[in-house]
Design a protein around this motif. Structure first.
Motif, PDB file in Angstrom:
ATOM      1  N   GLU A 133      -0.466  51.630-101.458  1.00 40.91           N
ATOM      2  CA  GLU A 133      -0.164  50.735-102.582  1.00 40.91           C
ATOM      3  C   GLU A 133       0.926  49.767-102.176  1.00 40.91           C
ATOM      4  O   GLU A 133       1.835  50.112-101.424  1.00 40.91           O
ATOM      5  CB  GLU A 133       0.292  51.552-103.810  1.00 40.91           C
ATOM      6  CG  GLU A 133       0.442  50.699-105.062  1.00 40.91           C
ATOM      7  CD  GLU A 133       0.839  51.477-106.310  1.00 40.91           C
ATOM      8  OE1 GLU A 133       0.145  52.434-106.692  1.00 40.91           O
ATOM      9  OE2 GLU A 133       1.872  51.118-106.897  1.00 40.91           O
ATOM     10  N   VAL A 134       0.809  48.547-102.686  1.00 39.82           N
ATOM     11  CA  VAL A 134       1.878  47.572-102.471  1.00 39.82           C
ATOM     12  C   VAL A 134       2.051  46.797-103.773  1.00 39.82           C
ATOM     13  O   VAL A 134       1.069  46.460-104.440  1.00 39.82           O
ATOM     14  CB  VAL A 134       1.579  46.642-101.272  1.00 39.82           C
ATOM     15  CG1 VAL A 134       0.218  45.993-101.375  1.00 39.82           C
ATOM     16  CG2 VAL A 134       2.647  45.578-101.118  1.00 39.82           C
ATOM     17  N   VAL A 135       3.315  46.582-104.146  1.00 37.43           N
ATOM     18  CA  VAL A 135       3.622  45.801-105.338  1.00 37.43           C
ATOM     19  C   VAL A 135       4.514  44.639-104.921  1.00 37.43           C
ATOM     20  O   VAL A 135       5.488  44.838-104.194  1.00 37.43           O
ATOM     21  CB  VAL A 135       4.354  46.665-106.404  1.00 37.43           C
ATOM     22  CG1 VAL A 135       4.749  45.818-107.603  1.00 37.43           C
ATOM     23  CG2 VAL A 135       3.484  47.832-106.838  1.00 37.43           C
ATOM     24  N   ARG A 161       7.529  47.398-103.833  1.00 36.71           N
ATOM     25  CA  ARG A 161       7.177  48.810-103.636  1.00 36.71           C
ATOM     26  C   ARG A 161       6.117  48.933-102.539  1.00 36.71           C
ATOM     27  O   ARG A 161       5.197  48.133-102.487  1.00 36.71           O
ATOM     28  CB  ARG A 161       6.626  49.411-104.921  1.00 36.71           C
ATOM     29  CG  ARG A 161       6.328  50.910-104.774  1.00 36.71           C
ATOM     30  CD  ARG A 161       5.443  51.435-105.873  1.00 36.71           C
ATOM     31  NE  ARG A 161       6.154  51.606-107.128  1.00 36.71           N
ATOM     32  CZ  ARG A 161       5.547  51.651-108.315  1.00 36.71           C
ATOM     33  NH1 ARG A 161       4.229  51.519-108.395  1.00 36.71           N
ATOM     34  NH2 ARG A 161       6.253  51.804-109.413  1.00 36.71           N
ATOM     35  N   LEU A 162       6.289  49.963-101.718  1.00 37.46           N
ATOM     36  CA  LEU A 162       5.303  50.287-100.693  1.00 37.46           C
ATOM     37  C   LEU A 162       5.029  51.783-100.774  1.00 37.46           C
ATOM     38  O   LEU A 162       5.969  52.577-100.848  1.00 37.46           O
ATOM     39  CB  LEU A 162       5.842  49.972 -99.293  1.00 37.46           C
ATOM     40  CG  LEU A 162       5.721  48.539 -98.792  1.00 37.46           C
ATOM     41  CD1 LEU A 162       6.529  48.367 -97.527  1.00 37.46           C
ATOM     42  CD2 LEU A 162       4.260  48.175 -98.538  1.00 37.46           C
ATOM     43  N   VAL A 163       3.740  52.164-100.749  1.00 42.79           N
ATOM     44  CA  VAL A 163       3.390  53.585-100.672  1.00 42.79           C
ATOM     45  C   VAL A 163       2.613  53.779 -99.376  1.00 42.79           C
ATOM     46  O   VAL A 163       1.544  53.185 -99.181  1.00 42.79           O
ATOM     47  CB  VAL A 163       2.546  54.033-101.886  1.00 42.79           C
ATOM     48  CG1 VAL A 163       2.264  55.531-101.795  1.00 42.79           C
ATOM     49  CG2 VAL A 163       3.255  53.703-103.200  1.00 42.79           C
ATOM     50  N   GLU A 188      11.038  51.712-102.810  1.00 44.13           N
ATOM     51  CA  GLU A 188      11.210  50.644-103.798  1.00 44.13           C
ATOM     52  C   GLU A 188      12.462  49.827-103.497  1.00 44.13           C
ATOM     53  O   GLU A 188      13.454  50.343-102.976  1.00 44.13           O
ATOM     54  CB  GLU A 188      11.287  51.231-105.208  1.00 44.13           C
ATOM     55  CG  GLU A 188       9.930  51.748-105.690  1.00 44.13           C
ATOM     56  CD  GLU A 188       9.889  52.161-107.144  1.00 44.13           C
ATOM     57  OE1 GLU A 188       8.847  52.675-107.581  1.00 44.13           O
ATOM     58  OE2 GLU A 188      10.906  51.965-107.843  1.00 44.13           O
ATOM     59  N   VAL A 202      13.735  57.348-106.738  1.00 44.49           N
ATOM     60  CA  VAL A 202      12.396  56.762-106.778  1.00 44.49           C
ATOM     61  C   VAL A 202      11.419  57.918-106.913  1.00 44.49           C
ATOM     62  O   VAL A 202      11.491  58.894-106.165  1.00 44.49           O
ATOM     63  CB  VAL A 202      12.116  55.972-105.471  1.00 44.49           C
ATOM     64  CG1 VAL A 202      10.641  55.615-105.360  1.00 44.49           C
ATOM     65  CG2 VAL A 202      12.977  54.732-105.417  1.00 44.49           C
ATOM     66  N   THR A 257       7.178  56.665-100.587  1.00 44.45           N
ATOM     67  CA  THR A 257       7.253  55.613-101.598  1.00 44.45           C
ATOM     68  C   THR A 257       8.605  54.920-101.463  1.00 44.45           C
ATOM     69  O   THR A 257       9.645  55.574-101.558  1.00 44.45           O
ATOM     70  CB  THR A 257       7.126  56.204-103.018  1.00 44.45           C
ATOM     71  OG1 THR A 257       5.915  56.962-103.098  1.00 44.45           O
ATOM     72  CG2 THR A 257       7.117  55.106-104.067  1.00 44.45           C
ATOM     73  N   VAL A 290       2.213  41.714-108.889  1.00 43.75           N
ATOM     74  CA  VAL A 290       0.888  42.081-108.385  1.00 43.75           C
ATOM     75  C   VAL A 290       0.942  43.501-107.844  1.00 43.75           C
ATOM     76  O   VAL A 290       1.898  43.861-107.157  1.00 43.75           O
ATOM     77  CB  VAL A 290       0.460  41.151-107.225  1.00 43.75           C
ATOM     78  CG1 VAL A 290      -0.957  41.472-106.778  1.00 43.75           C
ATOM     79  CG2 VAL A 290       0.592  39.697-107.604  1.00 43.75           C
ATOM     80  N   ASN A 291      -0.081  44.295-108.158  1.00 43.59           N
ATOM     81  CA  ASN A 291      -0.197  45.654-107.637  1.00 43.59           C
ATOM     82  C   ASN A 291      -1.531  45.766-106.914  1.00 43.59           C
ATOM     83  O   ASN A 291      -2.578  45.469-107.483  1.00 43.59           O
ATOM     84  CB  ASN A 291      -0.135  46.658-108.805  1.00 43.59           C
ATOM     85  CG  ASN A 291      -0.260  48.095-108.343  1.00 43.59           C
ATOM     86  OD1 ASN A 291      -1.179  48.457-107.624  1.00 43.59           O
ATOM     87  ND2 ASN A 291       0.676  48.922-108.758  1.00 43.59           N
ATOM     88  N   LEU A 292      -1.488  46.187-105.647  1.00 38.34           N
ATOM     89  CA  LEU A 292      -2.731  46.423-104.890  1.00 38.34           C
ATOM     90  C   LEU A 292      -2.799  47.888-104.518  1.00 38.34           C
ATOM     91  O   LEU A 292      -1.881  48.415-103.882  1.00 38.34           O
ATOM     92  CB  LEU A 292      -2.764  45.588-103.612  1.00 38.34           C
ATOM     93  CG  LEU A 292      -3.093  44.098-103.805  1.00 38.34           C
ATOM     94  CD1 LEU A 292      -1.827  43.296-103.856  1.00 38.34           C
ATOM     95  CD2 LEU A 292      -4.037  43.600-102.747  1.00 38.34           C
ATOM     96  N   SER A 293      -3.885  48.551-104.914  1.00 38.75           N
ATOM     97  CA  SER A 293      -4.068  49.965-104.593  1.00 38.75           C
ATOM     98  C   SER A 293      -5.330  50.125-103.768  1.00 38.75           C
ATOM     99  O   SER A 293      -6.395  49.662-104.157  1.00 38.75           O
ATOM    100  CB  SER A 293      -4.250  50.777-105.867  1.00 38.75           C
ATOM    101  OG  SER A 293      -3.080  50.785-106.609  1.00 38.75           O
ATOM    102  N   LEU A 294      -5.187  50.836-102.690  1.00 41.09           N
ATOM    103  CA  LEU A 294      -6.322  51.154-101.831  1.00 41.09           C
ATOM    104  C   LEU A 294      -7.084  52.294-102.476  1.00 41.09           C
ATOM    105  O   LEU A 294      -6.497  53.304-102.853  1.00 41.09           O
ATOM    106  CB  LEU A 294      -5.753  51.618-100.486  1.00 41.09           C
ATOM    107  CG  LEU A 294      -6.736  51.928 -99.367  1.00 41.09           C
ATOM    108  CD1 LEU A 294      -7.392  50.647 -98.887  1.00 41.09           C
ATOM    109  CD2 LEU A 294      -6.004  52.612 -98.218  1.00 41.09           C
ATOM    110  N   ARG A 314      19.091  54.726-105.836  1.00 40.81           N
ATOM    111  CA  ARG A 314      18.572  55.292-107.084  1.00 40.81           C
ATOM    112  C   ARG A 314      17.352  56.177-106.796  1.00 40.81           C
ATOM    113  O   ARG A 314      16.727  56.050-105.751  1.00 40.81           O
ATOM    114  CB  ARG A 314      18.208  54.198-108.089  1.00 40.81           C
ATOM    115  CG  ARG A 314      17.175  53.209-107.599  1.00 40.81           C
ATOM    116  CD  ARG A 314      16.779  52.265-108.751  1.00 40.81           C
ATOM    117  NE  ARG A 314      15.919  51.202-108.292  1.00 40.81           N
ATOM    118  CZ  ARG A 314      14.598  51.313-108.107  1.00 40.81           C
ATOM    119  NH1 ARG A 314      13.986  52.470-108.316  1.00 40.81           N
ATOM    120  NH2 ARG A 314      13.883  50.288-107.685  1.00 40.81           N
TER     121      ARG A 314
END
Lengths: 95, 95, 95, 95, 95, 95, 95
Positions: free
Chosen positions: B79-81, B6-8, B54, D87, B52, A35-39, D85
């Motif tokens: 963003e969050v994955v 992943r967190l942005v 990961e 990112v 970012t 799942v990807n959530l983008s603001l 790694r």
């Protein structure tokens, strides 16, 4: 395995719970691979997020229920992919 | 392994400590595979950086604590994955 | 296997049934490997969707029948690929 | 191997020594796998170069010392990557 | 095998027969591996399509005959590739 | 093998000798794997070409000598890459 | 094998012979692996085509002779690549 393989949803949510909770709740549903959530828009009380879900035989009703239970609503289904493999939208001169 | 992959984050920090210290501190947290910090706005006293991160089963609370302890604040989670694999946001006509 | 390998259709549909139903119905047709439906314009009563279908020996008449039976109409065929392998459109200076 | 894996630096230098000398001096430091120097602004007495350094356990203090000894100054650290790694920065709607 | 490996044609056709018929007729010609037809302009009586054909030893005269027999005309040959392998156009500063 | 792996030079040359002669002369130098010359500005007496040279342990002084002997001058060194592997410039928000 | 590996030529030709004849004639020359001809400007009597030729030890004089014998002239050599492998032009901040 056929069925729905990708859903892109435009969702309106209050600031809380955080997108993290949506991501975790949705990623635990049957068939969900990721799942990807983008603001993409933040207002005083609410925020718009774009949710991309990929997997096999995604169950839209279950996804919708999870989103609603966390206090958010689906504005529109912006893309859906179904079948044996993922097909990307092709850019054309009519876009 | 599921969980957050992943967190942005949009982060506001004072000029010191340098982004290098944030990068090193965050890269040592459990589950973190790599961290990218990009400077995108510099003001007189502060600077905005996009972080970012990961990895597997990223722990947002721990990440937030490290960022706060270094004197910075998280403005937003952009963003969050989550899930078994990384899903990228899909561009749609509604963007 | 020769025949039609990709079809890109510009389709006008009422809001219901949802794009999900189109995706599932189309993905079950003979020869269809995958279907992508993208929303690109929403009006009060109707919405425009772009449907990309890939597979082998796609049957346009059957596809058209399914779309019509769900209450939608095909505005135009924006791209068609046929043959032994998929050939992409090449960008030229005349575009 | 963890530690810093990439540094992007905005550097102001006099016209001499040439970028070649910076490239060679930096590429010989411990942990450096490769160095890229791009000229992006030329003034009468000085020029701005963007230095991208990749490797393992990059030592910022050593890098800074080499740059200073060649008569140049680091204006800002525009990107830093650390961890197991590399990112890449992810593009978001907030950019 | 040498000879013509790709042809990009700008074609003017009446609305009927549909692009599907052109695609199928062209894909059955000797040496044709695949055909892509993209709609890029629609007028009241006619439409402009861009036809990309790939294969080995493509026969332009035969291709032209098929297009004409279906009631369409070739406006221009926008790209041609010949030889032992496909060479793409290289972007230059003179474009 | 370390040393300089890529050089991008902005060069001003008279119309003759042709770029072909520069390409051949440069490609025969020690360590040179390949040379790309692109024309990007043509004036009445002169033309500007961008020369990209890749290889191992490129010798700038030798390259410069060859260019000068053919009647051209190096305006600027726009990029240099050194080290054990080629590192590409990374795009940042400060560009 | 060294020598010239790619040539990009800006060519002015009358409408006849067609680009197809240029493509076939050029693709049969020694060392030529493939030829791409793109139309980019059409005038009443003439048309401008961009010719990209790839191969090993391309012979410019022979290529020029073939182009001239078909009634066309080379306006400029927009790119030339020579050496043991193809090197692409690198984009820089000076472009």
């Amino acid at each position: 395995m056929a069925g729905i393989k990708r859903l892109v949803l435009d969702v309106l949510k209050p600031h809380y719970p955080l997108v993290l909770e949506f991501a975790c709740a949705l990623s635990e549903l049957n068939g969900v691979a990721g799942v990807n959530l983008s603001l993409y828009e933040v207002d005083q009380e609410t925020e718009n997020v774009k949710i991309t879900i990929e997997g096999d035989e995604l169950n839209y009703e279950e996804i919708k229920r999870v989103i609603n239970e966390l206090g958010a609503v689906i504005h529109s289904i912006d893309e859906v992919v179904a079948g044996k493999r993922i097909v990307e939208e092709v850019e054309t001169h009519q876009d």
